[in-house]
Design a protein around this motif. Structure first.
Motif, short mmCIF file in Angstrom:
data_model
loop_
_atom_site.label_atom_id
_atom_site.label_comp_id
_atom_site.label_asym_id
_atom_site.label_seq_id
_atom_site.Cartn_x
_atom_site.Cartn_y
_atom_site.Cartn_z
N LYS A 177 8.31 7.46 -2.20
CA LYS A 177 8.04 8.90 -2.17
C LYS A 177 6.58 9.17 -1.81
O LYS A 177 6.28 10.10 -1.07
N ASP A 178 5.67 8.35 -2.36
CA ASP A 178 4.25 8.51 -2.04
C ASP A 178 4.02 8.37 -0.54
O ASP A 178 3.25 9.13 0.06
N SER B 59 -0.06 20.31 -1.82
CA SER B 59 1.23 19.78 -1.35
C SER B 59 1.81 18.80 -2.38
O SER B 59 1.08 18.15 -3.12
N SER B 60 3.11 18.72 -2.40
CA SER B 60 3.78 17.74 -3.26
C SER B 60 5.12 17.38 -2.63
O SER B 60 5.68 18.15 -1.84
N TYR B 61 5.64 16.25 -3.00
CA TYR B 61 6.92 15.79 -2.45
C TYR B 61 8.02 16.81 -2.73
O TYR B 61 8.87 17.08 -1.88
N GLU B 62 7.99 17.39 -3.93
CA GLU B 62 9.04 18.31 -4.35
C GLU B 62 9.07 19.59 -3.50
O GLU B 62 10.11 20.25 -3.42
N THR C 164 -4.18 12.63 0.21
CA THR C 164 -2.97 12.97 -0.55
C THR C 164 -2.58 11.83 -1.48
O THR C 164 -2.26 12.05 -2.66
N ASP D 254 12.94 7.09 -0.50
CA ASP D 254 12.52 7.97 -1.59
C ASP D 254 13.01 7.48 -2.95
O ASP D 254 12.57 7.98 -3.98
N LEU E 270 6.23 8.77 1.99
CA LEU E 270 6.83 9.86 2.76
C LEU E 270 6.01 11.15 2.63
O LEU E 270 5.76 11.84 3.63
N GLU E 271 5.58 11.46 1.43
CA GLU E 271 4.78 12.67 1.22
C GLU E 271 3.47 12.60 2.01
O GLU E 271 3.10 13.54 2.72
N ILE F 142 8.54 19.67 -0.26
CA ILE F 142 8.89 19.35 1.13
C ILE F 142 10.40 19.42 1.31
O ILE F 142 11.17 18.89 0.50
N ILE G 3 11.82 15.37 5.34
CA ILE G 3 11.94 14.03 4.75
C ILE G 3 12.85 13.16 5.61
O ILE G 3 12.56 11.98 5.87
#
Length: 450
Positions: free
Chosen positions: A120-121, A13-16, A166, A429, A123-124, A18, A23
């Motif tokens: 961002k960390d 998984s990664s923020y990008e 994560t 973010d 939220l992810e 999602i 978000i």
């Protein structure tokens, strides 16, 4: 291979990857969760656990939100999870009645503060952790819940472990072990509802999940089949074997997108009844002496979870649909004040409480109810709630969540801090340094005030 597959999905998984909807809902979840955490920070139960941390000599690593004290990451996760659930005003995934934020955000934020992570960390990690917890919940519900487990505590630790794994960028094997360590440590019996131990469940789950990830990072091992094994989590704690729910279509949509938020500070299954009686009262302004009886028709969980008739404390009142309806009849709301000891023991509310009766209809959904008021003169008023306010089909708006945040945080933080936090969360973010976020959560009064 279920646990292995889940671990590989978590690490990939990664923020990008999602979507914007997830978000957006994670930010709404944070605003709602943070408000109730700060609002509950002065509760007696929080002070008692804080005293334990001081006896132990906890290192000042992370904030107790809404207070001036700092404790180690593990105790911060415990305390912030406890405070966020003590008023029973947090969020719910109605399909399993899991409160997703209370066990995951406390772990994520405590770790983020000490390790200086970005917005961002946060939220992810929250979205991934919530996804893991929600999917495990789906694999064991409903039998797990009916057996007596408080699902927020029992699966919440797995979610917290996934979230911290994560944030730490653990590899597949380490994440696998973190899930196993958390899975062997489920927390929460429904017998504890109406006591201080109920909100302890998500706090302890947050603590357990963080500890599991930290241990796994050091090479501590567990079973590689902790979820699916014959004596693993799913089979040991439920009659279900819905293993496919854990990994099916991972990443296509996110469970957090289904999150719902409470307009009332009580067990979520009471909300349709509260919504219904308020609607009747706003229209007819009835007097208690006119009322012969009030009949609530609702889902079986209304009786199972909130069927307490004899209550003496505010915590018990949150799990009494009879009190919820009686208090809302008088106050036209069911906020924190309606669940104080004084309100529960008010003679007028107690008198009306005795006139409330409950009818179970197994075809009703958790967010559905019918409220019928019979007057002594023979008149009857009926209101049907198809989807209670705050449910996924009748959601609270952004403005309503902001108003709730401002209200529940009370005098603990000032208006300027409240407005700044609302704006900061909306743009989380874009925040690389969360120092301001944690500073804004610090109260405006001295420790002696609390």
């Amino acid at each position: 291979m279920v646990t292995q597959t889940l671990s590989s999905y978590i690490t990939a998984s990664s923020y990008e990857k999602i979507g914007e909807k997830a978000i957006y809902e994670a930010k709404r979840s944070l605003l709602n969760w943070l408000g109730v955490a700060i609002g509950g920070s002065q509760h007696e139960s929080v002070k008692k656990v804080l005293a334990v941390s001081q006896v132990i000599g906890s290192s000042p690593q992370a904030s107790v939100l809404g207070r001036t004290e700092k404790v180690d990451m593990l105790f911060a996760a415990l305390l912030n999870g406890l405070s966020s659930h003590v008023d029973d005003f947090d969020d719910t995934l109605l399909e399993t009645v899991l409160h997703p934020s209370a066990p995951v955000y406390p772990a994520v934020l405590s770790f983020a503060e000490y390790q200086k992570k970005s917005g961002k960390d946060v939220l992810e990690a929250f979205i991934v952790g919530t996804e893991a917890a929600a999917r495990v919940a789906l694999s064991v519900y409903p039998s797990h819940y009916w057996k007596g487990w408080h699902i927020t505590g029992s699966v919440g630790g797995i979610g917290a472990a996934a979230a911290i794994s994560t944030m730490m960028r653990l590899n597949v094997e380490e994440t696998l072990f973190a899930i196993g360590i958390a899975a062997t440590d489920p927390t929460g019996l429904r017998e504890m509802f109406g006591t201080m131990t109920k909100p302890y469940h998500p706090g302890k789950a947050a603590m357990n999940g963080m500890l599991a990830a930290l241990m796994a990072a050091q090479g501590f091992t567990s079973s590689t089949k902790s979820l699916e094994a014959e004596r693993g989590f799913v089979k040991a704690l439920s009659n279900e074997e819905s293993f496919e729910m854990i990994t099916k279509k991972w990443g296509e949509t996110y469970e957090i997108e289904k999150n719902s938020y409470k307009p009332f500070a009580s067990g979520v299954v009471t909300h349709p009844a509260i919504d219904g009686i308020i609607s009747i009262q706003k229209k007819y302004q009835l007097l208690p002496q006119q009322v012969e009886w009030i009949e609530i028709t609702g889902h079986p969980l209304v009786e199972e979870l909130t069927g307490k008739k004899i209550i003496t404390t505010g915590l018990e009142g949150k799990f009494s649909v009879y009190h919820c309806v009686a208090a809302a009849f008088f106050q036209l709301k069911a906020g924190i004040h309606e669940f104080t000891d004084d309100c529960v023991n008010d003679s007028c509310i107690k008198g009306l409480r005795e006139k409330v009766r409950l009818v179970i209809n197994e075809t009703y959904r958790e967010d559905q109810a019918q409220v019928k008021v019979k007057l002594y003169d023979g008149r009857e008023y009926i209101h049907t709630v198809d989807h209670a306010i705050g449910s996924q089909q009748n959601p609270m708006t952004d403005q309503q969540l902001q108003d709730k945040f401002i209200d529940v945080t009370g005098s603990i933080i000032n208006t300027e801090k409240k407005r700044r936090l609302i704006d900061l969360i909306a743009h989380l973010d874009e925040v690389d340094d969360l120092a301001e976020f944690f500073a804004l959560c610090c109260p405006v009064f001295t420790e002696n005030h609390s």
